[in-house]
Design a protein around this motif. Structure first.
Motif, mmCIF file in Angstrom:
data_model
loop_
_atom_site.group_PDB
_atom_site.id
_atom_site.type_symbol
_atom_site.label_atom_id
_atom_site.label_comp_id
_atom_site.label_asym_id
_atom_site.label_seq_id
_atom_site.Cartn_x
_atom_site.Cartn_y
_atom_site.Cartn_z
ATOM 1 N N LEU A 241 0.817 -1.207 0.000
ATOM 2 C CA LEU A 241 0.000 0.000 0.000
ATOM 3 C C LEU A 241 0.855 1.262 0.000
ATOM 4 C CD1 LEU A 241 -2.812 -1.087 2.471
ATOM 5 C CD2 LEU A 241 -3.064 -0.613 0.032
ATOM 6 N N LYS A 242 2.084 1.125 0.449
ATOM 7 C CA LYS A 242 3.011 2.252 0.411
ATOM 8 C C LYS A 242 3.899 2.184 -0.822
ATOM 9 C CE LYS A 242 6.452 4.715 3.174
ATOM 10 N NZ LYS A 242 7.198 4.757 4.469
ATOM 11 N N ALA A 243 4.380 0.990 -1.133
ATOM 12 C CA ALA A 243 5.363 0.847 -2.218
ATOM 13 C C ALA A 243 4.740 0.958 -3.605
ATOM 14 C CB ALA A 243 6.081 -0.490 -2.085
ATOM 15 N N LEU A 244 3.497 0.507 -3.768
ATOM 16 C CA LEU A 244 2.912 0.410 -5.106
ATOM 17 C C LEU A 244 1.897 1.504 -5.418
ATOM 18 C CD1 LEU A 244 2.400 -3.460 -5.326
ATOM 19 C CD2 LEU A 244 4.383 -2.101 -6.032
ATOM 20 N N LEU A 245 1.674 2.391 -4.464
ATOM 21 C CA LEU A 245 0.712 3.472 -4.684
ATOM 22 C C LEU A 245 1.435 4.810 -4.787
ATOM 23 C CD1 LEU A 245 -2.184 2.481 -2.237
ATOM 24 C CD2 LEU A 245 -1.930 1.921 -4.663
ATOM 25 N N PRO A 246 0.957 5.747 -5.607
ATOM 26 C CA PRO A 246 -0.225 5.628 -6.472
ATOM 27 C C PRO A 246 0.083 4.784 -7.702
ATOM 28 C CG PRO A 246 0.826 7.729 -6.826
ATOM 29 C CD PRO A 246 1.569 7.075 -5.702
ATOM 30 N N PRO A 247 -0.922 4.082 -8.204
ATOM 31 C CA PRO A 247 -0.699 3.219 -9.372
ATOM 32 C C PRO A 247 -0.860 3.987 -10.680
ATOM 33 C CG PRO A 247 -2.944 2.981 -8.649
ATOM 34 C CD PRO A 247 -2.310 3.997 -7.719
ATOM 35 N N THR A 248 -0.546 3.333 -11.749
ATOM 36 C CA THR A 248 -0.830 3.829 -13.094
ATOM 37 C C THR A 248 -1.705 2.795 -13.793
ATOM 38 O OG1 THR A 248 1.293 4.971 -13.182
ATOM 39 C CG2 THR A 248 0.161 4.600 -15.277
ATOM 40 N N PRO A 249 -2.881 3.189 -14.269
ATOM 41 C CA PRO A 249 -3.510 4.505 -14.193
ATOM 42 C C PRO A 249 -3.946 4.870 -12.769
ATOM 43 C CG PRO A 249 -5.029 2.893 -15.083
ATOM 44 C CD PRO A 249 -3.716 2.203 -14.982
ATOM 45 N N ARG A 250 -4.298 6.133 -12.567
ATOM 46 C CA ARG A 250 -4.577 6.636 -11.224
ATOM 47 C C ARG A 250 -5.977 6.290 -10.716
ATOM 48 N NH1 ARG A 250 -0.780 10.581 -9.580
ATOM 49 N NH2 ARG A 250 -1.933 10.626 -7.615
ATOM 50 N N ARG A 251 -6.898 6.000 -11.595
ATOM 51 C CA ARG A 251 -8.254 5.650 -11.164
ATOM 52 C C ARG A 251 -8.291 4.177 -10.811
ATOM 53 N NH1 ARG A 251 -13.625 4.935 -13.157
ATOM 54 N NH2 ARG A 251 -12.844 4.235 -15.181
ATOM 55 N N GLY A 252 -8.946 3.807 -9.691
ATOM 56 C CA GLY A 252 -8.989 2.387 -9.386
ATOM 57 C C GLY A 252 -9.406 2.068 -7.963
ATOM 58 N N LEU A 253 -9.079 0.832 -7.555
ATOM 59 C CA LEU A 253 -9.568 0.251 -6.302
ATOM 60 C C LEU A 253 -8.507 -0.610 -5.656
ATOM 61 C CD1 LEU A 253 -11.944 -0.767 -4.366
ATOM 62 C CD2 LEU A 253 -12.316 -2.549 -6.088
ATOM 63 N N ALA A 254 -8.370 -0.494 -4.340
ATOM 64 C CA ALA A 254 -7.526 -1.397 -3.562
ATOM 65 C C ALA A 254 -8.416 -2.243 -2.660
ATOM 66 C CB ALA A 254 -6.524 -0.606 -2.718
ATOM 67 N N LEU A 255 -8.332 -3.562 -2.814
ATOM 68 C CA LEU A 255 -9.035 -4.498 -1.935
ATOM 69 C C LEU A 255 -8.044 -4.991 -0.891
ATOM 70 C CD1 LEU A 255 -11.436 -6.344 -1.165
ATOM 71 C CD2 LEU A 255 -10.521 -8.017 -2.792
ATOM 72 N N ILE A 256 -8.419 -4.845 0.381
ATOM 73 C CA ILE A 256 -7.526 -5.199 1.488
ATOM 74 C C ILE A 256 -8.250 -6.217 2.362
ATOM 75 C CG2 ILE A 256 -6.165 -4.285 3.405
ATOM 76 C CD1 ILE A 256 -6.546 -1.486 1.989
ATOM 77 N N LEU B 223 -4.190 4.288 5.980
ATOM 78 C CA LEU B 223 -3.998 5.735 6.004
ATOM 79 C C LEU B 223 -2.790 6.148 5.159
ATOM 80 C CD1 LEU B 223 -4.801 6.466 9.761
ATOM 81 C CD2 LEU B 223 -6.239 6.956 7.760
ATOM 82 N N ALA B 224 -1.732 5.333 5.196
ATOM 83 C CA ALA B 224 -0.561 5.616 4.358
ATOM 84 C C ALA B 224 -0.915 5.494 2.876
ATOM 85 C CB ALA B 224 0.584 4.672 4.711
ATOM 86 N N GLY B 225 -1.684 4.456 2.548
ATOM 87 C CA GLY B 225 -2.108 4.277 1.169
ATOM 88 C C GLY B 225 -3.012 5.396 0.698
ATOM 89 N N LEU B 226 -3.921 5.822 1.559
ATOM 90 C CA LEU B 226 -4.848 6.894 1.207
ATOM 91 C C LEU B 226 -4.106 8.221 1.021
ATOM 92 C CD1 LEU B 226 -7.836 7.627 0.775
ATOM 93 C CD2 LEU B 226 -7.997 8.030 3.242
ATOM 94 N N GLN B 227 -3.081 8.423 1.814
ATOM 95 C CA GLN B 227 -2.294 9.646 1.670
ATOM 96 C C GLN B 227 -1.589 9.684 0.315
ATOM 97 O OE1 GLN B 227 0.924 10.134 4.532
ATOM 98 N NE2 GLN B 227 0.711 12.350 4.456
ATOM 99 N N ARG B 228 -1.108 8.531 -0.131
ATOM 100 C CA ARG B 228 -0.415 8.463 -1.417
ATOM 101 C C ARG B 228 -1.397 8.428 -2.588
ATOM 102 N NH1 ARG B 228 4.946 7.109 -1.071
ATOM 103 N NH2 ARG B 228 4.923 6.219 -3.165
ATOM 104 N N TRP B 229 -2.609 7.954 -2.336
ATOM 105 C CA TRP B 229 -3.587 7.762 -3.411
ATOM 106 C C TRP B 229 -4.955 8.282 -2.951
ATOM 107 C CZ3 TRP B 229 -5.836 2.467 -5.248
ATOM 108 C CH2 TRP B 229 -6.342 2.577 -6.548
ATOM 109 N N PRO B 230 -5.096 9.584 -2.764
ATOM 110 C CA PRO B 230 -6.345 10.128 -2.213
ATOM 111 C C PRO B 230 -7.553 9.947 -3.109
ATOM 112 C CG PRO B 230 -4.862 11.891 -2.902
ATOM 113 C CD PRO B 230 -4.081 10.617 -2.966
ATOM 114 N N VAL B 231 -7.335 9.734 -4.417
ATOM 115 C CA VAL B 231 -8.476 9.556 -5.327
ATOM 116 C C VAL B 231 -8.867 8.088 -5.457
ATOM 117 C CG1 VAL B 231 -7.896 11.615 -6.641
ATOM 118 C CG2 VAL B 231 -6.991 9.395 -7.373
#
Length: 285
Positions: A152-167, A185-193
């Motif tokens: 969630l920290k290393a791979l975000l934000p992804p390309t393309p930027r629109r999407g979903l993380a299932l945890i 929270l770390a993932g959301l900070q890197r990928w707020p959208v």
């Protein structure tokens, strides 16, 4: 890393998780622009319900078995039943012919469009290899043998930027919810959208309510919880239900999910005190 999902495939928690997941994916696909999907704790992708592991607990009988026993499932849960039929071509009304159960990696891959991308993470070494075999070669899919929380920290934000993380972690460690909260929270900070779908077990309701309320407060963005309990959630020593915390959920997903949740409640609640609900924790701005 002792948890092996093969013992629990197709159970009540899987049913709720996968019904919601497919609707989230469908909502993302309303727009033609590409999406990136991340599954942080992927498992092996496909499960044999005739295996010793599945038969030992027989949890699928009270989950997907109970759902398919009702002919109305084909209408109310159309996308879910269609996915099951894609993996089980002989699936008949009532559930006859159900031999394999799809995990979230299989469902996500099945729904990929040409422009989409999927990243799967699995820490258990044997399961990671099995996942690669079950998913097969696909240029749109990347499989990582790595810790899902770290991803969630290393791979975000992804390309393309629109999407979903299932945890969907195993919840084996005593501090799992603490680690989960920090990672989200770390993932959301890197990928707020990004959209985040976090599956969680429900043993004692008050404890779960306190956790998700605090996480939603810190996330400071639209957050809802979709929950199904098969009995009163008062015994912290047993699994009484599960839920999905949805951060940045799609517009009007509550209206889409409510009739499905009502159906699942009618099929899966086993004891007095069980129920289903969609709870708004943080409203959209």
């Amino acid at each position: 890393m002792n948890y092996r999902h093969a013992f629990h495939a197709g159970n009540v928690g899987d049913v709720l998780k996968h019904v919601v997941l497919l609707e989230l994916l469908h909502a993302l696909h309303r727009k033609p622009s590409p999406v990136h999907l991340l599954d942080t704790h992927a498992g092996i992708g496909v499960y044999d319900l005739a295996s010793d592991e599945a038969q030992r607990g027989g949890e699928y009988r009270f989950g997907i078995g109970a759902v398919l026993a009702d002919p109305a499932a084909q209408r109310v849960l159309a996308r879910y039943v269609a996915a099951l039929r894609a993996l089980n071509p002989d699936l008949a009304p009532g559930g006859a012919g159900l031999r394999r159960y799809p995990g979230s990696p299989w469902l996500l891959k099945q729904g990929l469009r040409e422009q989409d991308r999927l990243t799967l993470c699995e820490l258990h070494p044997q399961d990671a290899e099995t996942l690669k075999a079950n998913i097969g070669r696909d240029p749109r899919v990347a499989v990582h043998h790595r810790d899902g929380f770290a991803a969630l920290k290393a791979l975000l934000p992804p390309t393309p930027r629109r999407g979903l993380a299932l945890i969907d972690p195993a919840y084996e460690a005593k501090d799992e919810f603490v680690v989960l909260t920090k990672a989200v929270l770390a993932g959301l900070q890197r990928w707020p959208v990004g959209q985040f779908a976090i599956w969680y077990p429900i043993k004692e309701q008050k404890t779960v309510d306190a956790w998700k309320t605090e996480l939603a407060r810190q996330a400071q963005t639209e957050t809802i919880a979709v929950e199904l309990t098969i009995r009163a959630a008062k015994n912290a020593r047993q699994m009484n239900g599960s839920g999905l915390l949805l951060i940045n959920p799609p517009w009007q997903i509550e209206q889409t999910l409510q009739p499905m949740l009502d159906f699942l409640k009618g099929r899966l609640v086993r004891e007095p005190g069980g129920g289903a609900r969609i709870q708004t924790l943080v409203k959209a701005a």
